[in-house]
Design a protein around this motif. Structure first.
Motif, PDB file in Angstrom:
ATOM      1  N   GLU A 130       6.485   6.805  71.070  1.00  0.00           N
ATOM      2  CA  GLU A 130       6.152   7.982  70.625  1.00  0.00           C
ATOM      3  C   GLU A 130       4.715   8.290  71.485  1.00  0.00           C
ATOM      4  O   GLU A 130       4.200   9.257  72.013  1.00  0.00           O
ATOM      5  N   GLN A 131       3.885   6.919  71.690  1.00  0.00           N
ATOM      6  CA  GLN A 131       2.864   7.141  72.418  1.00  0.00           C
ATOM      7  C   GLN A 131       3.214   7.522  73.726  1.00  0.00           C
ATOM      8  O   GLN A 131       2.314   8.280  74.469  1.00  0.00           O
ATOM      9  N   ASP A 132       3.947   6.838  74.394  1.00  0.00           N
ATOM     10  CA  ASP A 132       4.525   6.993  75.733  1.00  0.00           C
ATOM     11  C   ASP A 132       5.296   8.212  76.055  1.00  0.00           C
ATOM     12  O   ASP A 132       5.591   8.714  77.201  1.00  0.00           O
ATOM     13  N   GLY A 133       5.951   8.774  75.013  1.00  0.00           N
ATOM     14  CA  GLY A 133       6.864   9.855  75.060  1.00  0.00           C
ATOM     15  C   GLY A 133       8.144   9.562  75.882  1.00  0.00           C
ATOM     16  O   GLY A 133       8.643  10.444  76.739  1.00  0.00           O
ATOM     17  N   ARG A 134       8.657   8.268  75.660  1.00  0.00           N
ATOM     18  CA  ARG A 134       9.901   8.019  76.611  1.00  0.00           C
ATOM     19  C   ARG A 134      10.443   6.645  75.875  1.00  0.00           C
ATOM     20  O   ARG A 134       9.921   5.790  75.028  1.00  0.00           O
ATOM     21  N   PHE A 135      11.957   6.554  75.989  1.00  0.00           N
ATOM     22  CA  PHE A 135      12.453   5.220  75.921  1.00  0.00           C
ATOM     23  C   PHE A 135      12.080   4.168  76.471  1.00  0.00           C
ATOM     24  O   PHE A 135      11.861   4.412  77.609  1.00  0.00           O
ATOM     25  N   LEU A 136      11.989   2.955  75.867  1.00  0.00           N
ATOM     26  CA  LEU A 136      11.536   1.929  76.617  1.00  0.00           C
ATOM     27  C   LEU A 136      12.624   1.058  77.315  1.00  0.00           C
ATOM     28  O   LEU A 136      13.389   0.445  76.326  1.00  0.00           O
ATOM     29  N   ALA A 137      12.769   0.475  78.307  1.00  0.00           N
ATOM     30  CA  ALA A 137      13.429  -0.421  78.741  1.00  0.00           C
ATOM     31  C   ALA A 137      13.278  -1.914  78.072  1.00  0.00           C
ATOM     32  O   ALA A 137      12.201  -2.226  77.565  1.00  0.00           O
ATOM     33  N   ASP A 138      14.377  -2.763  78.152  1.00  0.00           N
ATOM     34  CA  ASP A 138      14.070  -4.072  77.420  1.00  0.00           C
ATOM     35  C   ASP A 138      12.849  -4.602  77.932  1.00  0.00           C
ATOM     36  O   ASP A 138      12.205  -5.203  76.893  1.00  0.00           O
ATOM     37  N   TYR A 221      26.396 -17.899  78.090  1.00  0.00           N
ATOM     38  CA  TYR A 221      26.500 -16.432  78.109  1.00  0.00           C
ATOM     39  C   TYR A 221      27.895 -15.955  77.876  1.00  0.00           C
ATOM     40  O   TYR A 221      28.054 -14.834  77.065  1.00  0.00           O
ATOM     41  N   ILE A 222      28.895 -16.594  78.436  1.00  0.00           N
ATOM     42  CA  ILE A 222      30.087 -15.963  78.469  1.00  0.00           C
ATOM     43  C   ILE A 222      30.828 -16.123  76.826  1.00  0.00           C
ATOM     44  O   ILE A 222      31.492 -15.360  76.457  1.00  0.00           O
ATOM     45  N   ASP A 223      30.215 -17.326  76.391  1.00  0.00           N
ATOM     46  CA  ASP A 223      30.747 -17.566  74.985  1.00  0.00           C
ATOM     47  C   ASP A 223      30.207 -16.384  73.884  1.00  0.00           C
ATOM     48  O   ASP A 223      31.053 -15.956  73.023  1.00  0.00           O
ATOM     49  N   ASP A 224      29.153 -15.741  74.486  1.00  0.00           N
ATOM     50  CA  ASP A 224      28.664 -14.759  73.591  1.00  0.00           C
ATOM     51  C   ASP A 224      28.384 -13.271  74.038  1.00  0.00           C
ATOM     52  O   ASP A 224      27.774 -12.344  73.846  1.00  0.00           O
ATOM     53  N   LEU A 225      29.558 -13.154  75.176  1.00  0.00           N
ATOM     54  CA  LEU A 225      29.703 -11.778  75.843  1.00  0.00           C
ATOM     55  C   LEU A 225      29.970 -10.697  74.809  1.00  0.00           C
ATOM     56  O   LEU A 225      30.739 -10.956  74.012  1.00  0.00           O
ATOM     57  N   ARG A 226      29.185  -9.577  74.888  1.00  0.00           N
ATOM     58  CA  ARG A 226      29.592  -8.491  74.210  1.00  0.00           C
ATOM     59  C   ARG A 226      29.200  -6.993  74.941  1.00  0.00           C
ATOM     60  O   ARG A 226      28.642  -7.286  76.093  1.00  0.00           O
ATOM     61  N   PRO A 227      29.633  -5.909  74.635  1.00  0.00           N
ATOM     62  CA  PRO A 227      29.301  -4.751  75.381  1.00  0.00           C
ATOM     63  C   PRO A 227      27.770  -4.711  75.582  1.00  0.00           C
ATOM     64  O   PRO A 227      27.076  -5.038  74.866  1.00  0.00           O
ATOM     65  N   ARG A 228      27.595  -4.288  76.773  1.00  0.00           N
ATOM     66  CA  ARG A 228      25.979  -3.979  77.276  1.00  0.00           C
ATOM     67  C   ARG A 228      25.752  -2.861  77.960  1.00  0.00           C
ATOM     68  O   ARG A 228      26.705  -2.408  78.907  1.00  0.00           O
ATOM     69  N   ALA A 229      24.768  -2.026  77.310  1.00  0.00           N
ATOM     70  CA  ALA A 229      24.236  -0.841  78.079  1.00  0.00           C
ATOM     71  C   ALA A 229      24.096  -0.953  79.541  1.00  0.00           C
ATOM     72  O   ALA A 229      23.043  -2.043  79.987  1.00  0.00           O
ATOM     73  N   ILE A 230      24.500  -0.208  80.255  1.00  0.00           N
ATOM     74  CA  ILE A 230      24.366  -0.082  81.990  1.00  0.00           C
ATOM     75  C   ILE A 230      23.499   1.054  82.281  1.00  0.00           C
ATOM     76  O   ILE A 230      23.496   1.313  83.532  1.00  0.00           O
ATOM     77  N   THR A 231      23.048   1.946  81.451  1.00  0.00           N
ATOM     78  CA  THR A 231      22.521   2.993  81.682  1.00  0.00           C
ATOM     79  C   THR A 231      21.087   3.313  80.904  1.00  0.00           C
ATOM     80  O   THR A 231      20.867   2.561  79.878  1.00  0.00           O
ATOM     81  N   ARG A 232      20.004   3.893  81.595  1.00  0.00           N
ATOM     82  CA  ARG A 232      18.946   4.173  81.025  1.00  0.00           C
ATOM     83  C   ARG A 232      18.402   5.636  81.031  1.00  0.00           C
ATOM     84  O   ARG A 232      18.753   6.238  82.111  1.00  0.00           O
ATOM     85  N   ASP A 233      17.341   6.069  80.091  1.00  0.00           N
ATOM     86  CA  ASP A 233      17.013   7.294  80.153  1.00  0.00           C
ATOM     87  C   ASP A 233      15.812   7.266  81.453  1.00  0.00           C
ATOM     88  O   ASP A 233      14.691   6.838  81.057  1.00  0.00           O
ATOM     89  N   SER A 234      15.953   7.778  82.553  1.00  0.00           N
ATOM     90  CA  SER A 234      14.964   7.961  83.540  1.00  0.00           C
ATOM     91  C   SER A 234      15.306   8.911  84.630  1.00  0.00           C
ATOM     92  O   SER A 234      16.656   9.242  84.704  1.00  0.00           O
ATOM     93  N   ASP A 235      14.381   8.943  85.522  1.00  0.00           N
ATOM     94  CA  ASP A 235      14.715   9.927  86.771  1.00  0.00           C
ATOM     95  C   ASP A 235      14.637   9.157  87.997  1.00  0.00           C
ATOM     96  O   ASP A 235      14.744   9.464  89.253  1.00  0.00           O
ATOM     97  N   TRP A 236      14.444   7.949  87.695  1.00  0.00           N
ATOM     98  CA  TRP A 236      14.013   6.977  88.789  1.00  0.00           C
ATOM     99  C   TRP A 236      15.394   5.697  88.916  1.00  0.00           C
ATOM    100  O   TRP A 236      15.100   4.909  88.082  1.00  0.00           O
ATOM    101  N   GLY A 237      16.394   6.078  89.670  1.00  0.00           N
ATOM    102  CA  GLY A 237      17.477   4.903  89.529  1.00  0.00           C
ATOM    103  C   GLY A 237      18.491   5.646  90.264  1.00  0.00           C
ATOM    104  O   GLY A 237      18.544   7.122  90.917  1.00  0.00           O
ATOM    105  N   VAL A 238      19.862   4.919  90.174  1.00  0.00           N
ATOM    106  CA  VAL A 238      21.224   5.643  90.762  1.00  0.00           C
ATOM    107  C   VAL A 238      21.521   6.393  89.772  1.00  0.00           C
ATOM    108  O   VAL A 238      21.779   5.933  88.877  1.00  0.00           O
ATOM    109  N   PRO A 239      21.732   7.899  90.095  1.00  0.00           N
ATOM    110  CA  PRO A 239      22.158   8.736  89.087  1.00  0.00           C
ATOM    111  C   PRO A 239      23.755   8.371  88.618  1.00  0.00           C
ATOM    112  O   PRO A 239      24.602   7.884  89.383  1.00  0.00           O
ATOM    113  N   ILE A 240      23.910   8.690  87.366  1.00  0.00           N
ATOM    114  CA  ILE A 240      25.336   8.400  86.906  1.00  0.00           C
ATOM    115  C   ILE A 240      26.332   9.713  87.445  1.00  0.00           C
ATOM    116  O   ILE A 240      25.832  10.704  87.472  1.00  0.00           O
TER     117      ILE A 240
END
Length: 669
Positions: A130-138, A221-240
């Protein structure tokens, strides 16, 4: 038909200048291997470029008062110049992920994976500041690890126990930059179903013969694989590439490895398919150990799930960390080496050799100023340079500056020749198996063998006796062969010096364009004229290293003390007006001066670093200065110093404050 070898080094993030820790991990090993494979006659394509998207770029650009594009333009140019102009790298193309072709290739990956059922849309709670007004990447989130409770865990992985998780799994998540608590908010994102690739990945990686640390890390990593988000809320990057997705981009870890393919398309639009779409191509990817999951698991899964027959990685030499004097390089803590200053004093081949000889292949290693000096002086100068110089000078004086004829070799000669060939073979095997440290050892082993042989044969004695002239010629002829082979096996590591040696032997062209087998098997032509010998390496003096060590620790202390101090700390300073009585240079130092300063009631000796660039010290006599009078005495360059002068570091050099009326000895308030 030539073997195609496609080589990549991890795309450096264009968010700051690179340091030698980066160079040692993914770049110099790849560079030396590329040069080696070219010597083997392979059809090599060596690719790299800048990784330029991600939230880290936008946040750093904001702090610097730049747009994201201006920010990446700056560091792309800076890092490219480091590779090409400073370190003499041989990338066939150095691209960037902001070129337009990268977007097309990345979006095609996304659409293929989506249409093949490997991507699904989800609305999930993500961490919002809320302080930055944005979602934060990992990477801008920290908190307590959900598995081991480590309180400083990163948003995607715990650096203590190695656990992988989503940022929302953290206990008490907070902003890494502000420390503010984060809240969950719903947002729509696209997830890659990595869990659907477990079986294929396990079978594929099970057939690899990579280093154990790479295989074990990847398998965990393979043993613990699960779905992983590949998009982010931003305007700097490759558009979906889907309608109604404004304000959302593909996450940087998804698009960055695709940058290897798009970089090849950028540099070689008519030939890139010959490498990436040919199953016979050998693909070798050089990375640091922190990139193992992305190159051994995530990117291979992405390639498996899309529609083009792109090559999967064949070899993945992942190196450990390369530190500085026992601690990790850190620009923010001033624990680093100023590369602009470094290359004013030292050469590319000196640092290339040092890093190669200390390559962090199986465990962390480090840069040490003292060891750097030792390797430069004892090995490059004392072994390599000494052998080349003594042999060529002797050939000029006693063999008319030409390759002498060899005839009737004795047992010592034959043993030396066989030793040379053995070392050359070992060097070849070391390069082929990504053992850069071993290759550097072979270089020095060959140089040392040449020096031992030269000393044992004592050609200066046989040169004086006409009946022993053939023995002398045999010695010099074999020593020249040793130098030729030395140039060959060292050329991937120290290419500039190797080329100088090649030229001094009277050889034409560039050794980097020769074939290893031909250089190894063909002897130097009898009577070939040698060129004038030249000094290959300059001695690294003690004073140069001492200055660098002092500078490193001084800047570290300044960084620690700079942020904030209390008024009580200021009141502890006893600042006094002094007057310089005498000034002389400290021997073997460019900037240190030994000053006698009148403090009113006494005279003090002060060693000060204000002398660099001063050709005449007479203007300092009678100069009034501000002295930190209660500084604890210290010994600098063997001279006791009883205070410190205050000065200004300006664009034109060091300047002292102007104090006209203040009497000597008075306090500065």
């Amino acid at each position: 038909m030539k073997q195609k070898v496609l080589i990549t080094s991890a795309l450096p993030y264009a968010n700051g200048p690179l340091h030698f820790g980066h160079v040692a991990g993914a770049y110099l090993p790849g560079e030396c291997y590329a040069r080696f494979e070219r010597l083997q006659g392979a059809d090599v394509l060596y690719i790299c470029g800048s990784d330029e998207y991600g939230v880290a770029i936008t946040m750093s650009a904001d702090l610097a008062g730049r747009s994201p594009k201006e920010h990446v333009d700056l560091f792309h140019a800076m890092n490219r110049d480091l590779f090409f102009k400073r370190l003499n790298f041989s990338f066939d193309h150095y691209s960037r992920t902001t070129w337009e072709g990268h977007v097309k290739t990345t979006q095609q990956f996304f659409l293929d994976l989506l249409n093949n059922g490997y991507i699904e849309e989800r609305t999930t709670d993500q961490l919002y500041s809320e302080q930055d007004g944005r979602f934060l990447a990992d990477r801008y989130v920290m908190g307590s690890c959900p598995k081991c409770s480590y309180a400083q865990a990163r948003g995607d992985e715990c650096q203590k126990c190695g656990a992988s998780y989503e940022a929302t799994d953290l206990i008490s998540p907070r902003s890494k930059s502000t420390g503010a608590a984060l809240v969950r908010r719903p947002t729509k994102h696209w997830f890659l179903r990595f869990d659907l690739f477990k079986e294929r990945l396990s079978e594929w990686i099970g057939a690899k013969k990579w280093k154990a640390n790479v295989l074990n890390f990847a398998q965990s990593y393979i043993d613990d694989l699960r779905p992983r988000a590949i998009t982010r809320d931003s305007d700097w990057g490759v558009p979906i590439p889907l309608p109604g997705t404004e304000g959302k981009v593909l996450y940087v870890w998804f698009d960055a490895p695709i940058g290897y393919i798009s970089a090849s398309q950028d540099g070689f639009p008519d030939r890139w398919q010959e490498y990436w779409l040919d199953p016979k191509t050998k693909l070798v990817q050089f990375i640091g150990k922190d990139n193992i999951p992305f190159h051994a698991v995530f990117f291979p899964a992405m390639v498996m799930g899309q529609n083009q027959p792109y090559k999967l990685v064949d070899e993945l030499p992942a190196n450990e960390f390369f530190n500085l004097e026992g601690k990790q390089f850190s620009k923010s803590d001033n624990w680093t080496i100023d590369l602009e200053n470094f290359f004013k004093k030292f050469t590319a081949d000196q640092i290339r050799y040092y890093i190669a000889a200390n390559a962090p292949e199986n465990h962390d290693s480090e840069f040490s100023w003292k060891e750097f000096q030792l390797r430069c002086n004892a090995e490059l100068l004392g072994k390599y340079g000494n052998l080349v110089n003594r042999t060529l000078v002797f050939a000029k004086q006693h063999c008319s500056g030409a390759v002498p004829e060899r005839n009737t070799l004795d047992a010592v000669d034959i043993a030396f020749f066989e030793q040379m060939l053995r070392i050359v073979h070992e060097a070849k095997e070391a390069y082929a198996h990504f053992q850069l440290r071993k290759a550097a050892q072979c270089v020095m082993e060959l140089a040392q063998a040449g020096n031992v042989y030269f000393d044992a044969k004592k050609p200066w004695k046989s040169a004086k006796a006409p009946e022993m002239r053939q023995e002398m010629q045999n010695c010099i002829g074999l020593s020249l062969e040793c130098i030729k082979l030395l140039a060959l096996i060292s050329s991937p590591i120290i290419p500039e010096i190797a080329q100088k040696v090649w030229k001094m032997l009277g050889q034409r062209g560039e050794i980097s364009k020769e074939l290893w087998e031909r250089v190894e098997s063909e002897t130097l032509p009898i009577s070939q004229q040698l060129t004038e010998p030249e000094i290959l390496f300059q001695r690294v003096e003690d004073v140069m290293i001492q200055e660098e060590i002092e500078k490193l620790h001084q800047e570290k202390e300044e960084r620690i003390e700079t942020p904030t101090i209390l008024i009580e700390d200021v009141r502890k300073l006893d600042l006094r007006i002094g007057e310089i009585v005498t000034a002389e240079r400290v021997p073997k130092s460019k900037k240190l001066l030994k000053l006698q300063v009148n403090m009113g009631t006494s005279h003090r000796t002060i060693v000060s670093g204000i002398g660099e660039g001063m050709s005449d010290l007479s203007h300092l006599i009678g100069k009034k200065v501000i002295v930190v009078a209660n500084l604890k005495p210290a010994t600098l360059m063997g001279i006791p110093s009883e205070g410190m002068l205050l000065s200004a570091d300006t664009a034109t050099g060091i300047e002292l404050p102007t104090l006209l009326e203040a009497p000597v000895g008075s306090a500065v308030k």
